[in-house]
Design a protein around this motif. Structure first.
Motif, PDB file in Angstrom:
ATOM      1  N   MET A 207       3.911  -3.199  33.556  1.00  0.00           N
ATOM      2  CA  MET A 207       5.069  -2.554  34.206  1.00  0.00           C
ATOM      3  C   MET A 207       6.173  -2.462  33.154  1.00  0.00           C
ATOM      4  SD  MET A 207       7.402  -3.962  37.416  1.00  0.00           S
ATOM      5  CE  MET A 207       6.262  -3.644  38.473  1.00  0.00           C
ATOM      6  N   ALA A 208       6.474  -1.279  33.041  1.00  0.00           N
ATOM      7  CA  ALA A 208       7.668  -0.999  32.138  1.00  0.00           C
ATOM      8  C   ALA A 208       8.711  -1.520  32.191  1.00  0.00           C
ATOM      9  CB  ALA A 208       7.948   0.671  31.650  1.00  0.00           C
TER      10      ALA A 208
ATOM     11  N   TYR B  38       0.466 -14.288  20.853  1.00  0.00           N
ATOM     12  CA  TYR B  38       1.545 -14.981  21.408  1.00  0.00           C
ATOM     13  C   TYR B  38       2.341 -15.547  20.141  1.00  0.00           C
ATOM     14  CZ  TYR B  38      -0.131 -14.510  26.037  1.00  0.00           C
ATOM     15  OH  TYR B  38      -0.651 -14.146  27.243  1.00  0.00           O
ATOM     16  N   GLN B  39       1.739 -16.109  19.056  1.00  0.00           N
ATOM     17  CA  GLN B  39       2.143 -16.483  17.758  1.00  0.00           C
ATOM     18  C   GLN B  39       3.320 -15.282  17.280  1.00  0.00           C
ATOM     19  OE1 GLN B  39      -1.333 -18.554  15.926  1.00  0.00           O
ATOM     20  NE2 GLN B  39       0.580 -19.977  15.352  1.00  0.00           N
ATOM     21  N   SER B  40       2.572 -14.277  17.120  1.00  0.00           N
ATOM     22  CA  SER B  40       3.191 -12.943  16.563  1.00  0.00           C
ATOM     23  C   SER B  40       4.297 -12.436  17.511  1.00  0.00           C
ATOM     24  CB  SER B  40       2.049 -11.719  16.209  1.00  0.00           C
ATOM     25  OG  SER B  40       2.875 -10.867  15.956  1.00  0.00           O
ATOM     26  N   LEU B  41       3.841 -12.255  18.748  1.00  0.00           N
ATOM     27  CA  LEU B  41       4.804 -11.824  19.729  1.00  0.00           C
ATOM     28  C   LEU B  41       5.979 -12.691  19.986  1.00  0.00           C
ATOM     29  CD1 LEU B  41       5.209  -9.125  21.568  1.00  0.00           C
ATOM     30  CD2 LEU B  41       4.200 -10.494  23.421  1.00  0.00           C
ATOM     31  N   LEU B  42       6.053 -13.832  20.270  1.00  0.00           N
ATOM     32  CA  LEU B  42       6.704 -14.901  20.914  1.00  0.00           C
ATOM     33  C   LEU B  42       7.265 -16.008  19.967  1.00  0.00           C
ATOM     34  CD1 LEU B  42       5.592 -14.917  24.491  1.00  0.00           C
ATOM     35  CD2 LEU B  42       7.535 -13.472  23.659  1.00  0.00           C
ATOM     36  N   GLY B  43       6.545 -16.052  18.820  1.00  0.00           N
ATOM     37  CA  GLY B  43       7.105 -17.041  17.888  1.00  0.00           C
ATOM     38  C   GLY B  43       6.469 -18.338  18.081  1.00  0.00           C
ATOM     39  N   TRP B  44       5.382 -18.578  18.627  1.00  0.00           N
ATOM     40  CA  TRP B  44       5.061 -20.094  19.245  1.00  0.00           C
ATOM     41  C   TRP B  44       4.457 -20.727  17.936  1.00  0.00           C
ATOM     42  CZ3 TRP B  44       1.646 -18.666  24.129  1.00  0.00           C
ATOM     43  CH2 TRP B  44       2.410 -18.227  25.305  1.00  0.00           C
TER      44      TRP B  44
ATOM     45  N   THR C 202      10.007  -5.936  22.732  1.00  0.00           N
ATOM     46  CA  THR C 202       9.029  -6.671  22.739  1.00  0.00           C
ATOM     47  C   THR C 202       7.777  -6.137  23.570  1.00  0.00           C
ATOM     48  OG1 THR C 202      10.540  -8.620  22.974  1.00  0.00           O
ATOM     49  CG2 THR C 202       8.179  -9.202  23.690  1.00  0.00           C
ATOM     50  N   ALA C 203       8.089  -5.412  24.555  1.00  0.00           N
ATOM     51  CA  ALA C 203       6.988  -4.515  25.245  1.00  0.00           C
ATOM     52  C   ALA C 203       6.434  -3.641  24.236  1.00  0.00           C
ATOM     53  CB  ALA C 203       7.619  -3.725  26.412  1.00  0.00           C
TER      54      ALA C 203
ATOM     55  N   VAL D 258       6.158  -6.589  32.785  1.00  0.00           N
ATOM     56  CA  VAL D 258       4.969  -7.172  32.879  1.00  0.00           C
ATOM     57  C   VAL D 258       3.939  -6.719  31.954  1.00  0.00           C
ATOM     58  CG1 VAL D 258       3.163  -7.863  34.640  1.00  0.00           C
ATOM     59  CG2 VAL D 258       5.493  -7.343  35.728  1.00  0.00           C
ATOM     60  N   LEU D 259       3.288  -7.704  31.294  1.00  0.00           N
ATOM     61  CA  LEU D 259       2.323  -7.250  30.283  1.00  0.00           C
ATOM     62  C   LEU D 259       1.098  -8.040  30.488  1.00  0.00           C
ATOM     63  CD1 LEU D 259       4.744  -7.781  27.118  1.00  0.00           C
ATOM     64  CD2 LEU D 259       4.405  -5.616  28.161  1.00  0.00           C
ATOM     65  N   GLN D 260       0.113  -7.567  29.594  1.00  0.00           N
ATOM     66  CA  GLN D 260      -1.327  -8.411  29.719  1.00  0.00           C
ATOM     67  C   GLN D 260      -1.791  -8.780  28.278  1.00  0.00           C
ATOM     68  OE1 GLN D 260      -4.793  -6.119  30.966  1.00  0.00           O
ATOM     69  NE2 GLN D 260      -5.097  -7.643  32.290  1.00  0.00           N
ATOM     70  N   ASP D 261      -2.168  -9.745  28.103  1.00  0.00           N
ATOM     71  CA  ASP D 261      -2.376 -10.122  26.444  1.00  0.00           C
ATOM     72  C   ASP D 261      -3.893  -9.629  26.241  1.00  0.00           C
ATOM     73  OD1 ASP D 261      -4.535 -11.953  27.040  1.00  0.00           O
ATOM     74  OD2 ASP D 261      -3.309 -13.623  27.218  1.00  0.00           O
ATOM     75  N   PRO D 262      -4.278  -9.497  25.079  1.00  0.00           N
ATOM     76  CA  PRO D 262      -5.503  -8.796  24.663  1.00  0.00           C
ATOM     77  C   PRO D 262      -6.831  -9.371  25.231  1.00  0.00           C
ATOM     78  CG  PRO D 262      -4.081  -9.333  22.697  1.00  0.00           C
ATOM     79  CD  PRO D 262      -3.535 -10.056  23.739  1.00  0.00           C
ATOM     80  N   THR D 263      -6.568 -10.765  25.860  1.00  0.00           N
ATOM     81  CA  THR D 263      -7.815 -11.240  26.451  1.00  0.00           C
ATOM     82  C   THR D 263      -7.883 -11.160  27.960  1.00  0.00           C
ATOM     83  OG1 THR D 263      -6.753 -13.339  26.533  1.00  0.00           O
ATOM     84  CG2 THR D 263      -7.872 -12.819  24.573  1.00  0.00           C
ATOM     85  N   GLY D 264      -6.730 -10.230  28.354  1.00  0.00           N
ATOM     86  CA  GLY D 264      -6.546 -10.140  29.821  1.00  0.00           C
ATOM     87  C   GLY D 264      -5.862 -10.976  30.821  1.00  0.00           C
ATOM     88  N   ALA D 265      -5.035 -12.065  30.214  1.00  0.00           N
ATOM     89  CA  ALA D 265      -4.169 -12.655  30.974  1.00  0.00           C
ATOM     90  C   ALA D 265      -2.779 -12.033  31.259  1.00  0.00           C
ATOM     91  CB  ALA D 265      -3.968 -14.038  30.404  1.00  0.00           C
ATOM     92  N   LEU D 266      -2.233 -11.927  32.257  1.00  0.00           N
ATOM     93  CA  LEU D 266      -1.055 -11.443  32.690  1.00  0.00           C
ATOM     94  C   LEU D 266       0.032 -12.318  32.486  1.00  0.00           C
ATOM     95  CD1 LEU D 266      -1.829  -9.682  36.286  1.00  0.00           C
ATOM     96  CD2 LEU D 266      -1.409  -8.462  33.838  1.00  0.00           C
ATOM     97  N   PHE D 267       1.147 -11.851  32.132  1.00  0.00           N
ATOM     98  CA  PHE D 267       2.621 -12.666  32.014  1.00  0.00           C
ATOM     99  C   PHE D 267       3.649 -11.775  31.878  1.00  0.00           C
ATOM    100  CE2 PHE D 267       1.394 -11.015  27.713  1.00  0.00           C
ATOM    101  CZ  PHE D 267       2.556 -10.977  27.024  1.00  0.00           C
ATOM    102  N   CYS D 268       4.835 -12.152  32.038  1.00  0.00           N
ATOM    103  CA  CYS D 268       6.016 -11.399  32.218  1.00  0.00           C
ATOM    104  C   CYS D 268       7.089 -11.762  31.027  1.00  0.00           C
ATOM    105  CB  CYS D 268       6.689 -11.646  33.631  1.00  0.00           C
ATOM    106  SG  CYS D 268       6.206 -11.258  34.994  1.00  0.00           S
ATOM    107  N   ILE D 269       7.821 -11.076  30.700  1.00  0.00           N
ATOM    108  CA  ILE D 269       8.964 -11.131  30.003  1.00  0.00           C
ATOM    109  C   ILE D 269      10.414 -10.914  30.407  1.00  0.00           C
ATOM    110  CG2 ILE D 269       7.574 -10.961  27.663  1.00  0.00           C
ATOM    111  CD1 ILE D 269       8.706  -7.814  27.481  1.00  0.00           C
ATOM    112  N   TRP D 270      11.364 -11.501  29.878  1.00  0.00           N
ATOM    113  CA  TRP D 270      12.636 -11.710  30.661  1.00  0.00           C
ATOM    114  C   TRP D 270      13.662 -11.648  29.471  1.00  0.00           C
ATOM    115  CZ3 TRP D 270      14.710 -10.479  35.090  1.00  0.00           C
ATOM    116  CH2 TRP D 270      16.196 -10.845  35.306  1.00  0.00           C
ATOM    117  N   GLN D 271      14.531 -10.693  29.552  1.00  0.00           N
ATOM    118  CA  GLN D 271      15.791 -10.532  28.878  1.00  0.00           C
ATOM    119  C   GLN D 271      17.035 -11.015  29.616  1.00  0.00           C
ATOM    120  OE1 GLN D 271      16.394  -6.787  26.961  1.00  0.00           O
ATOM    121  NE2 GLN D 271      18.661  -7.044  26.633  1.00  0.00           N
ATOM    122  N   PRO D 272      17.537 -12.320  29.617  1.00  0.00           N
ATOM    123  CA  PRO D 272      18.500 -12.534  30.616  1.00  0.00           C
ATOM    124  C   PRO D 272      19.655 -12.101  30.206  1.00  0.00           C
ATOM    125  CG  PRO D 272      17.921 -14.438  28.852  1.00  0.00           C
ATOM    126  CD  PRO D 272      17.010 -13.194  28.457  1.00  0.00           C
TER     127      PRO D 272
END
Length: 252
Positions: A97-98, A156-162, A84-85, A110-124
């Motif tokens: 953050m890798a 986000y639609q492409s990356l996370l399937g929203w 996903t990263a 830790v990622l940043q979307d193309p418009t500048g918003a930070l978010f995290c992803i978690w592989q449980p």
């Protein structure tokens, strides 16, 4: 809602980066009744888990990077953090953050979307994330304020399937779970120097009382409470350490 397993693509955890974990813990414990427990392991770096009635609902951590703002961050569940990263970078996002392992709990980035918003992803792995969502004193809505709604939603639609609804206030969802919304940054009344960002909403049963309580604990009210006819009563606040968050009360 009481999730027992993370839903891929959906929020699974919320985390506050703060300059003073102890003081932030006192504020949110006073406001929401959370129990805040710091991981005693040195390698945990002062990370603290917040729980409500024994159920994990959020976390707090010290500021780890120079210039890191005091802020709440939303984490979304993924099947494979590394893949996903990489895909996020290919689609215009930025790797902050890798991917790295967190003990045997899971793997995050830790990622940043193309418009500048930070978010995290978690592989449980052994930790699925929060056990309460849209319940009193827990998070229940995530709102993206962005300078480019089409670019952000496509990412986000492409990356996370929203799924993204086609109305005046687009709603965000995965499967049958609608968990948030998105709006243009300049329509939110946010100061011009504030970049695109995620705003977390926490549910309360009495928003007027909650805003008053927050103020008594040192918070600043930035907006509201205001009514959104037929939906929710809302308020936006800044906690004593500087993190902005929102409260909502469902309309009965």
């Amino acid at each position: 809602m009481k999730p027992t397993q993370a839903t891929v693509g959906a929020p699974c955890w919320v985390e506050l980066g703060t300059g003073d974990v102890a003081e932030s813990g006192r504020f949110y414990s006073g406001l929401f009744g959370w129990t805040v427990e710091t991981d005693p392991r040195e390698e945990a770096g002062g990370y603290a888990v917040c729980s409500l009635g024994g159920v994990p609902v959020a976390a707090m951590s010290p500021l780890y990077a120079p210039g890191q703002p005091v802020a709440w961050t939303v984490t979304f569940a993924v099947a494979d953090a590394d893949t996903t990263a990489v895909r996020a970078g290919e689609q215009g996002g930025t790797l902050i953050m890798a991917p790295m392992d967190v003990f045997d709990a899971g793997r995050f980035s830790v990622l940043q979307d193309p418009t500048g918003a930070l978010f995290c992803i978690w592989q449980p792995r052994n930790f699925q994330g929060f056990g309460l969502w849209d319940e009193p004193n827990a998070a229940g809505w995530a709102e993206l304020a962005t300078g480019d709604v089409p670019a952000a939603t496509a990412f986000y639609q492409s990356l996370l399937g929203w799924s993204v609804s086609a109305d005046g206030y687009p709603h965000l969802g995965v499967d049958d779970w609608t968990f948030g919304g998105v709006q243009e940054l300049d329509s939110t009344g946010t100061p011009a120097d504030v970049p695109s960002h995620w705003l977390l909403y926490f549910k309360t049963e009495d928003i007027a009382a909650a805003v008053e309580k927050a103020a008594s604990l040192g918070a600043q009210t930035l907006m509201g409470p205001v009514d959104k006819p037929g939906t929710r009563h809302l308020a936006v606040l800044r906690d004593p350490q500087g993190a902005v968050f929102a409260l909502y009360q469902a309309v009965r």
